[in-house]
Design a protein around this motif. Structure first.
Motif, short mmCIF file in Angstrom:
data_model
loop_
_atom_site.label_atom_id
_atom_site.label_comp_id
_atom_site.label_asym_id
_atom_site.label_seq_id
_atom_site.Cartn_x
_atom_site.Cartn_y
_atom_site.Cartn_z
N ASP A 44 12.59 -8.91 -24.93
CA ASP A 44 11.42 -8.61 -25.75
C ASP A 44 10.18 -8.35 -24.90
N LYS A 45 10.38 -8.09 -23.62
CA LYS A 45 9.27 -7.83 -22.71
C LYS A 45 8.67 -6.46 -23.01
N GLU A 46 7.38 -6.31 -22.74
CA GLU A 46 6.70 -5.05 -23.01
C GLU A 46 7.20 -3.94 -22.09
N LEU A 47 7.29 -4.21 -20.81
CA LEU A 47 7.77 -3.23 -19.83
C LEU A 47 8.84 -3.88 -18.96
N PRO A 48 10.05 -4.02 -19.46
CA PRO A 48 11.09 -4.72 -18.69
C PRO A 48 11.62 -3.85 -17.55
N VAL A 49 11.57 -4.39 -16.35
CA VAL A 49 12.13 -3.70 -15.18
C VAL A 49 13.17 -4.61 -14.53
N ILE A 50 14.30 -4.03 -14.20
CA ILE A 50 15.37 -4.78 -13.52
C ILE A 50 15.09 -4.74 -12.03
N LEU A 51 15.06 -5.92 -11.42
CA LEU A 51 14.84 -6.00 -9.99
C LEU A 51 16.12 -6.33 -9.22
N GLY A 52 17.10 -6.90 -9.89
CA GLY A 52 18.36 -7.17 -9.20
C GLY A 52 19.02 -8.44 -9.66
N LYS A 53 19.91 -8.96 -8.81
CA LYS A 53 20.61 -10.21 -9.07
C LYS A 53 20.17 -11.26 -8.07
N THR A 54 20.05 -12.49 -8.55
CA THR A 54 19.66 -13.60 -7.69
C THR A 54 20.86 -14.14 -6.93
N ILE A 55 20.61 -15.15 -6.10
CA ILE A 55 21.71 -15.76 -5.34
C ILE A 55 22.74 -16.39 -6.27
N SER A 56 22.29 -16.86 -7.44
CA SER A 56 23.21 -17.47 -8.39
C SER A 56 23.81 -16.44 -9.35
N ASN A 57 23.74 -15.14 -8.99
CA ASN A 57 24.35 -14.05 -9.75
C ASN A 57 23.75 -13.86 -11.14
N GLU A 58 22.52 -14.26 -11.33
CA GLU A 58 21.83 -14.03 -12.60
C GLU A 58 20.98 -12.76 -12.49
N VAL A 59 20.99 -11.96 -13.55
CA VAL A 59 20.19 -10.73 -13.56
C VAL A 59 18.71 -11.10 -13.69
N PHE A 60 17.91 -10.54 -12.81
CA PHE A 60 16.47 -10.84 -12.80
C PHE A 60 15.72 -9.66 -13.43
N VAL A 61 15.15 -9.92 -14.61
CA VAL A 61 14.38 -8.91 -15.34
C VAL A 61 12.92 -9.37 -15.38
N ALA A 62 12.03 -8.54 -14.86
CA ALA A 62 10.60 -8.86 -14.82
C ALA A 62 9.86 -8.00 -15.83
N ASP A 63 8.68 -8.45 -16.21
CA ASP A 63 7.83 -7.71 -17.14
C ASP A 63 6.67 -7.11 -16.34
N LEU A 64 6.70 -5.80 -16.16
CA LEU A 64 5.65 -5.14 -15.39
C LEU A 64 4.28 -5.33 -16.04
N ALA A 65 4.25 -5.49 -17.37
CA ALA A 65 2.97 -5.68 -18.06
C ALA A 65 2.32 -7.00 -17.69
N LYS A 66 3.12 -7.97 -17.22
CA LYS A 66 2.56 -9.27 -16.84
C LYS A 66 2.43 -9.43 -15.33
N MET A 67 2.98 -8.50 -14.56
CA MET A 67 2.89 -8.68 -13.11
C MET A 67 1.45 -8.66 -12.55
N PRO A 68 0.55 -7.74 -12.89
CA PRO A 68 0.64 -6.54 -13.72
C PRO A 68 0.92 -5.29 -12.89
N HIS A 69 0.87 -5.40 -11.55
CA HIS A 69 1.15 -4.28 -10.66
C HIS A 69 2.13 -4.76 -9.59
N LEU A 70 2.81 -3.81 -8.95
CA LEU A 70 3.83 -4.17 -7.97
C LEU A 70 3.61 -3.38 -6.69
N LEU A 71 3.59 -4.09 -5.58
CA LEU A 71 3.45 -3.48 -4.26
C LEU A 71 4.77 -3.64 -3.52
N MET A 72 5.35 -2.51 -3.06
CA MET A 72 6.65 -2.52 -2.41
C MET A 72 6.53 -2.05 -0.97
#
Length: 830
Positions: free
Chosen positions: A462-490
């Motif tokens: 139910d996130k506003e801008l869901p972005v998939i970043l990958g899988k964690t060490i425990s094999n769980e899918v990590f989905v972040a909300d770009l609207a709450k980040m609110p910006h991302l530097l790579m």
């Protein structure tokens, strides 16, 4: 009214039906067996004691058992049980992990008493507390307590150390309620507790809130109680409907009396129905069988009463429908109502058998780590492994008195003993009280984009801008909300997965959002990375009105686009101000519910995501002209739905400046070449020890999360883009505000006043108003680049508004007041 269900004769029964009845009863006889009741009862009692003991043990052993439980699927039961410290073994650890950590936190301690009450009742046939009452109590406080603790943990920011207090459900509820109510969540909790107490403890009777109103007293109350014949029943029927008569309808017109009338109606029914029911029961007992005429007369009376009540109900519902008529909500997706989201069939699995770490490899690595630590006289209590797609995390609990720094300094020695590249030591692991050693797997698992998109965590997000970043060490899918980040530097060196990571983020947004809800502004100085998305121009892309290419590749046009986004930001803030809203979500909700007038300039505002693939090239060619609008957008654009994703190969301080870095709290780093670059992008080391191919570290605040980025190949992107591009789109791309950039064809040595800058008049008024002929004043107030501001000041000099250049001193202003300036401007126009 109570109905008489007795028949005139019950002895003439069909023998076949009697046999069916006997067979039916025989099938359910087992459930009436007392032995079954005792079995179920003792099972519930035992389960309650088991869970209570496991929960208490979790408070002392939960942290140390965490990694074993998470890796239980990879290990056999015997090996897992040997490392578990819970008092009730592996099953007790898993039960407490689910109930306390995953679900309800400390509120889970309500479950064992409930099971005990239920089991005690079934076993001994004695009631400690009503089962229904106990269930409602436990069901309410499971969520209420977990939400309360979750909100306290969320507000305190201690999600790692105290997450077990609220459990996963409590924390997710806290995040949801915080986005809806903020600090008002405490008011919601108090209100819900009051409402529950009112219904559960029947506070109305305890505090005498249900006293009878003396405004209206039925005149024939005693007659109803004493009457025994059919005429009195008819009277009761008519008396029951007195509040709905014409006289009472006139009373309802008075707003102050409407509540009183309803109260009288409820009291009258209570006082009349009860004696009527008692009278009918007495008649039923005294006359075992009613005549057919009595039954018919009773049915007619009930039918007449029901028709009168239904007539009033219809009138009341018609009135409600007329008064509650609402205009249908605006639907922004109707312009592309035939749009179809891309399907998962367009993606490939990239699944090479899902090679996992073998038990032999785990044991070898454990032995080598223990051997290395022993050689340096470091003793440990236990070591546990958590297997991930790229690396395996070995958690160490050192013995008392061992300095963490000693283990941290052995990073290179452990890497040598394991003969592995990219050993990373986390000392200590936040929230666990252990030391982590991340060791790359010999056979890495490739995480496909299709596998993570198909998960419920993304599909039901139910996130506003869901972005998939990958899988964690425990094999769980990590989905972040770009609207709450609110910006991302790579950041990341060449070939480490940075471009794939951008494609993954863009694809995840495309799979989740409708074209009316999201627009991209794509900047690609390398000209080959983002051109795949050209075909999305009439669906998801935004550009300047005079721009031919939807993907911006010319560095000179980047400045105009960034400044155009700043204008869009300012325009949106004006709309939010007029609408009385604080953010884009509130504004769009108002517009959808038709509370904003489009004739006053209001419109549905989509999210805008600016993606820059290589910031270093822009900073080299444009410098401050790029840095200033990026900093403005990063500082202010969050509330109005403009978000930035900026990537660079070279995370040096002259590229990621302090102004830019301060406004990007979320940073993502693939493998970089040096520890200095890692500290520049993440404010911490570790990125230089990654193993590449999508292995990355995400920094949000003080936490570092290691992730494996999914892989999406170029043909897959082509298929997704082709699928969307072949559908009907908008007439043109989303138009950004027009921005007049610097005139590169301006004459040198002479000024042509017939070709004045669009902001010439505004700059002239600014100069005259401040009586200061300064290029920096124009640059600062009108938010222009230095070159354009210099040309404007030259045009003002040629027009006679300011004097000649005088070195470091400000130019003399030749126009004394604004009235004289207006005359000059009018003459120039003529």
């Amino acid at each position: 009214m109570a109905k008489n269900t007795y028949k005139s004769n019950t002895f003439k029964k069909n023998q076949k039906a009697e046999r069916k009845s006997r067979n039916f009863n025989f099938n359910f006889a087992f459930f009436k067996d007392r032995r079954l009741h005792l079995t179920v009862g003792f099972f519930l009692l035992t389960t309650s004691l088991f869970l209570f003991t496991a929960f208490v043990s979790y408070l002392f052993t939960g942290k140390s058992d965490m990694s074993v439980i998470q890796a239980a699927a990879e290990m056999d039961v015997k090996a897992s049980g040997a490392e578990i410290e819970n008092w009730l073994g592996l099953l007790g650890a898993q039960a407490s992990y689910l109930f306390i950590f995953k679900w309800f936190g400390l509120a889970s301690f309500l479950i064992p008493p409930f099971l005990f009450i239920l089991g005690y009742h079934i076993t001994f046939k004695k009631v400690i507390m009503s089962a229904a009452s106990a269930f409602s109590f436990v069901a309410f406080f499971l969520f209420w307590i977990s939400l309360l603790l979750g909100f306290m943990v969320f507000e305190a920011g201690e999600t790692n150390a105290f997450s077990f207090l609220c459990g996963g459900i409590g924390y997710e509820l806290a995040v949801l309620f915080d986005s809806l109510f903020g600090w008002g969540t405490y008011l919601v909790l108090i209100f819900s507790l009051l409402v529950f107490s009112i219904f559960y403890f029947d506070i109305t009777s305890l505090l005498s809130f249900n006293q009878k109103d003396d405004v209206y007293i039925p005149s024939d109350e005693t007659e109803v109680a004493d009457s025994q014949d059919d005429e009195s029943e008819t009277q009761n029927t008519s008396e029951d409907q007195k509040p709905y008569s014409k006289e009472s309808e006139e009373e309802v017109e008075d707003e102050s009396n409407s509540w009183t009338v309803k109260t009288v109606d409820k009291q009258e029914k209570k006082e009349q129905v009860k004696p009527t029911l008692e009278m009918e029961v007495e008649n039923t007992l005294s006359n075992a069988v009613l005549s057919e005429d009595d039954i018919k007369e009773q049915a007619d009376s009930e039918k007449e009463e029901a028709e009168q009540e239904s007539d009033f109900a219809v009138e009341e519902s018609d009135f409600k429908e007329k008064s509650a008529t609402k205009v249908e909500n605006y639907d922004p997706t109707l312009d592309l109502s035939s749009y179809k989201y891309p399907t998962l069939d367009l993606l490939e699995d990239h699944d090479s058998g899902k090679v996992k770490v073998t038990q032999e490899e785990l044991e070898q690595n454990k032995d080598k780590i223990l051997e290395t630590l022993t050689n340096f006289k470091i003793k440990i209590q236990s070591i546990k492994a958590t297997i991930g797609p790229t690396v395996t995390l070995y958690e160490i609990v050192p013995e008392a008195g061992v300095k963490i720094s000693k283990i941290k300094n052995l990073e290179d020695d452990i890497a040598l003993s394991l003969a592995a590249l990219g050993i990373r030591i986390i000392a200590p692991i936040p929230g666990k009280g252990t030391i982590g050693i991340e060791v790359p797997n010999k056979n890495r698992e490739m995480v496909s984009m299709k596998s993570v998109l198909a998960t419920d965590k993304f599909m039901r997000s139910d996130k506003e801008l869901p972005v998939i970043l990958g899988k964690t060490i425990s094999n769980e899918v990590f989905v972040a909300d770009l609207a709450k980040m609110p910006h991302l530097l790579m950041a990341g060196a060449t070939g480490q997965g940075k471009s794939v990571g951008l494609n993954v983020m863009l694809a995840s947004l495309i799979y989740k959002k409708h074209p009316s809800q999201l627009k991209f502004v794509l900047v690609d100085p390398k000209k080959v990375e983002l051109t795949l998305f050209n075909k999305l121009e009439r669906h998801f892309l935004a550009k300047l009105p005079d721009s031919e290419e939807p993907i911006i590749t010319d560095t000179k046009k980047v400045v105009n686009t960034l400044n155009s986004l700043c204008i869009e930001m300012d325009n949106r803030y004006d709309l939010l101000k007029d609408a009385g809203c604080r953010n884009l979500k509130e504004y769009n909700n108002k517009f959808v519910s038709r509370k904003l007038n489009p004739e006053k300039g209001h419109r549905f505002l989509p999210y805008i995501v600016l993606v820059i693939d290589e910031l270093a090239d822009l900073m080299m060619t444009a410098g401050k002209e790029v840095e200033t609008p990026i900093a403005r957008l990063a500082q202010l654009a969050r509330a109005i739905g403009i978000h930035l994703i900026i990537a660079t190969q070279r995370p040096s301080v002259n590229v990621i400046t302090g102004i830019i870095k301060a406004n990007f709290p979320a940073r993502l780093s693939f493998r970089v070449t040096s520890k200095i670059d890692s500290r520049t992008i993440l404010d911490a080391g570790g990125a230089e020890q990654l193993v590449g191919q999508g292995d990355m570290l995400l920094s949000q605040g003080s936490d570092l999360i290691r992730l494996q980025c999914p892989f999406i190949d170029t043909p897959e992107i082509d298929d997704v883009v082709e699928y969307i591009g072949n559908q009907r789109g908008y007439e043109m791309a989303y138009q950004l505000p027009e921005f007049s950039g610097d005139d590169d064809n301006s004459k040198v040595g002479e000024v042509d006043l017939s070709d004045r800058d669009a902001l010439f008049d505004e700059a002239a008024r600014l100069i005259v108003m401040h009586q200061q002929g300064s290029t920096s004043l124009i640059q600062r107030k009108l938010k222009l680049g230095y070159n354009r501001a210099g040309r404007i000041i030259d045009q003002l000099e040629a027009a006679g508004v300011v004097g000649a250049f005088e070195g470091s001193k400000a130019r003399e202003v030749l126009i004394p007041d604004e009235m004289s300036l207006e005359q000059l401007l009018n003459n120039m126009d003529n």
